[in-house]
Design a protein around this motif. Structure first.
Motif, PDB file in Angstrom:
ATOM      1  N   UNK A  30       4.153  19.689   3.394  1.00 58.55           N
ATOM      2  CA  UNK A  30       3.683  18.823   3.003  1.00 58.55           C
ATOM      3  C   UNK A  30       4.225  17.423   3.371  1.00 58.55           C
ATOM      4  N   UNK A  31       5.607  17.396   3.488  1.00 56.74           N
ATOM      5  CA  UNK A  31       6.106  16.090   3.871  1.00 56.74           C
ATOM      6  C   UNK A  31       5.473  15.811   5.214  1.00 56.74           C
ATOM      7  N   UNK A  42       0.874  -1.150   0.080  1.00 59.43           N
ATOM      8  CA  UNK A  42      -0.027   0.051  -0.091  1.00 59.43           C
ATOM      9  C   UNK A  42       1.014   1.437   0.077  1.00 59.43           C
ATOM     10  N   UNK A  43       0.417   2.144  -0.977  1.00 55.21           N
ATOM     11  CA  UNK A  43       1.411   3.396  -0.868  1.00 55.21           C
ATOM     12  C   UNK A  43       0.450   4.749  -0.832  1.00 55.21           C
ATOM     13  N   UNK A  44       0.713   5.465  -0.062  1.00 55.41           N
ATOM     14  CA  UNK A  44      -0.272   6.985   0.182  1.00 55.41           C
ATOM     15  C   UNK A  44       0.573   7.964  -0.636  1.00 55.41           C
ATOM     16  N   UNK A  45       0.051   8.561  -1.462  1.00 57.86           N
ATOM     17  CA  UNK A  45       0.637   9.618  -2.222  1.00 57.86           C
ATOM     18  C   UNK A  45      -0.034  11.232  -1.862  1.00 57.86           C
ATOM     19  N   UNK A  46       0.770  12.065  -1.705  1.00 53.24           N
ATOM     20  CA  UNK A  46       0.321  13.462  -1.202  1.00 53.24           C
ATOM     21  C   UNK A  46       0.751  14.256  -2.446  1.00 53.24           C
ATOM     22  N   UNK A  73       5.077   5.990   1.546  1.00 56.60           N
ATOM     23  CA  UNK A  73       4.696   7.109   1.218  1.00 56.60           C
ATOM     24  C   UNK A  73       5.446   7.588  -0.041  1.00 56.60           C
ATOM     25  N   UNK A  74       4.739   8.466  -0.752  1.00 55.17           N
ATOM     26  CA  UNK A  74       5.277   9.115  -2.005  1.00 55.17           C
ATOM     27  C   UNK A  74       4.944  10.602  -1.975  1.00 55.17           C
ATOM     28  N   UNK A  75       5.768  11.586  -1.973  1.00 53.09           N
ATOM     29  CA  UNK A  75       5.499  12.993  -2.036  1.00 53.09           C
ATOM     30  C   UNK A  75       5.701  13.376  -3.503  1.00 53.09           C
ATOM     31  N   UNK A  76       4.582  13.785  -4.184  1.00 54.68           N
ATOM     32  CA  UNK A  76       4.690  14.162  -5.633  1.00 54.68           C
ATOM     33  C   UNK A  76       4.508  15.630  -5.795  1.00 54.68           C
ATOM     34  N   UNK A  77       5.147  16.433  -6.334  1.00 49.01           N
ATOM     35  CA  UNK A  77       5.100  17.766  -6.883  1.00 49.01           C
ATOM     36  C   UNK A  77       5.599  18.254  -7.886  1.00 49.01           C
ATOM     37  N   UNK A  78       4.889  19.466  -8.404  1.00 46.60           N
ATOM     38  CA  UNK A  78       5.933  19.903  -9.808  1.00 46.60           C
ATOM     39  C   UNK A  78       7.240  20.321  -9.293  1.00 46.60           C
ATOM     40  N   UNK A  79       7.478  20.646  -8.122  1.00 45.50           N
ATOM     41  CA  UNK A  79       8.617  21.389  -7.734  1.00 45.50           C
ATOM     42  C   UNK A  79       8.817  20.767  -6.350  1.00 45.50           C
TER      43      UNK A  79
END
Length: 219
Positions: A156-157, A143-147, A178-184
């Motif tokens: 955000x972290x 299982x992975x949670x993506x923010x 966990x995966x932290x996703x952003x444009x920057x």
């Protein structure tokens, strides 16, 4: 929420000792039990604070705030200028801007860009402290949670960390990565995420929309 403006001294007794000399300050007591002391500068950052769970005892102008570790924050009120309490109710949480909402929608529809075999479980997965943007499974079935953020910063972290702490209490989901996703993603946020075992993903908005080749990068 209770707001107190008063001339006071503040002493912290715990692993370290700290003292704030007499001055006029704002003391905030929140419904979650947290207590923080603020000056009229430093933006949002308090001079000192005690995170919940903790208890507050008032006696003869002295507030003693004690946490579960036995550490104490002692506030001695010398002259109270203002003392009021306000019921704020349940906060709906941060509403994402249009770009963040669209990034979430695009990524949910194209889970394969995170890796072969990744599958969506649900968007806006509910938790007691707010919804997780995307809950999914990787190719190993974990299982992975993506923010998802437009601009990835330390806050955000921290938000994703709180979600992971809750999700990992659920035996049907744990262990949850966990995966932290952003444009920057800011360097400080990347360092913090890496230290906590959270993966970082740089999102190419145009690529996800099919305007350019996929440039999503997983670090």
């Amino acid at each position: 929420m209770r707001l107190v403006i008063a001339k006071c001294t503040v002493d912290y007794a715990g692993r370290l000792a700290a003292h704030l000399p007499s001055a006029v300050r704002l003391v905030i007591v929140k419904a979650d039990g947290s207590v923080s002391i603020h000056a009229d500068d430093r933006a949002y950052k308090p001079l000192n604070w005690m995170s919940p769970p903790c208890s507050l005892k008032e006696a003869d102008g002295v507030w003693t705030v004690t946490n579960k570790a036995g550490e104490k924050l002692i506030i001695t009120l010398e002259d109270v200028h203002h003392d009021s309490s306000h019921e704020l109710g349940v906060d709906p949480g941060l509403i994402k801007d249009g770009v963040e909402a669209h990034l979430q929608e695009l990524l949910a529809d194209r889970m394969e860009v995170l890796g072969p075999g990744w599958q969506l479980i649900r968007r806006e997965y509910p938790t007691p402290i707010g919804p997780v943007d995307i809950l999914c499974r990787d190719s190993d079935g974990s299982t992975v949670a993506v923010e998802i953020k437009r601009r990835g910063e330390i806050d955000g972290v921290e938000q994703l960390t709180r979600y992971l702490e809750l999700l990992n209490r659920d035996p049907l989901l744990a262990p949850v990565k966990g995966v932290f996703a952003a444009q920057e993603i800011k360097p400080q946020a990347r360092v913090l995420a890496t230290d906590r075992g959270i993966g970082c993903v740089v999102l190419d908005y145009d690529g996800l929309r099919g305007i350019d080749d996929d440039k999503l990068k997983l670090f």
